[in-house]
Design a protein around this motif. Structure first.
Motif, short mmCIF file in Angstrom:
data_model
loop_
_atom_site.label_atom_id
_atom_site.label_comp_id
_atom_site.label_asym_id
_atom_site.label_seq_id
_atom_site.Cartn_x
_atom_site.Cartn_y
_atom_site.Cartn_z
N LEU A 34 0.63 46.81 -0.75
CA LEU A 34 1.20 45.78 -1.72
C LEU A 34 2.51 46.22 -1.97
N GLY A 86 -1.48 42.91 -8.63
CA GLY A 86 -1.98 43.58 -7.37
C GLY A 86 -3.47 43.90 -7.69
N THR A 127 -5.62 39.99 -6.20
CA THR A 127 -6.08 40.35 -4.72
C THR A 127 -7.44 40.34 -4.59
#
Length: 195
Positions: free
Chosen positions: A47, A117, A121
């Protein structure tokens, strides 16, 4: 039994301390959820890419767009639509530039880590953006502010989905908060919330 303090009874310093504590909680929640939801450290590291061109151009461009839209809206729409009770002004009032940089970096990093993040996701763009907007509690009763924060969250979420790089949205979030913080810091006393 002691009485609960109202917002007006908090000093600016106490409000900032609460903001720092909130960001620490967000980081703690991110760490716990990251350990639970990510299968490996490699999945987590994926990421974060230090690729300056998209960070500066896309993150910076998104920040400039958000700030420009905010300033235009403030010029065109009724002032009451932007009234958050003076909390934002009180958060940034009297801060030195280094303190403002630190504070806005921590906010951008912590919130993007959790909402893009971790949550985006695993829960998707819409749900993570709704949660982000809803957690800005003081905006929930203000339809324009809530819609604006939701729109910013959607923009940052789309940017993350497109670039697959958290540094892009961390920079965008930091830059928006820093520029708006500079404006609020510089306009102390000009608005009705300033002292």
């Amino acid at each position: 039994m002691s009485r609960k303090k109202t917002l007006d009874e908090f000093t600016d310093r106490e409000l900032r301390l609460n903001l720092y504590m909130t960001q620490a909680i967000i980081l703690g929640v991110s760490l716990i959820l990251g350990l639970i939801l990510f299968q490996s450290a490699a999945e987590w590291r994926r990421l974060w890419r230090l690729d300056w061109e998209p960070v500066l151009l896309l993150g910076g461009g998104a920040a400039v767009l958000v700030v420009a839209l905010d300033y235009m809206a403030m010029k065109l729409l009724p002032e009451a639509w932007f009234d958050d009770g003076g909390i934002n002004e009180r958060m940034f009032r009297g801060l030195s530039i280094p303190h403002l940089l630190l504070l806005t970096f921590i906010i951008g990093f912590a919130e993007e880590l959790l909402f893009r993040g971790i949550l985006q996701t695993h829960l998707g763009l819409w749900l993570s953006s709704l949660i982000f907007a809803a957690l800005h509690l003081r905006y929930v009763a203000k339809p324009f502010l809530f819609a604006f924060v939701l729109s910013i969250s959607m923009l940052f979420g789309w940017l993350f989905a497109w670039t697959d790089n958290l540094l892009v949205t961390v920079f965008a979030h930091f830059l928006v908060d820093f520029i708006m913080g500079l404006h609020l810091r510089e306009s102390e006393g000009e608005h009705k919330g300033g002292e």
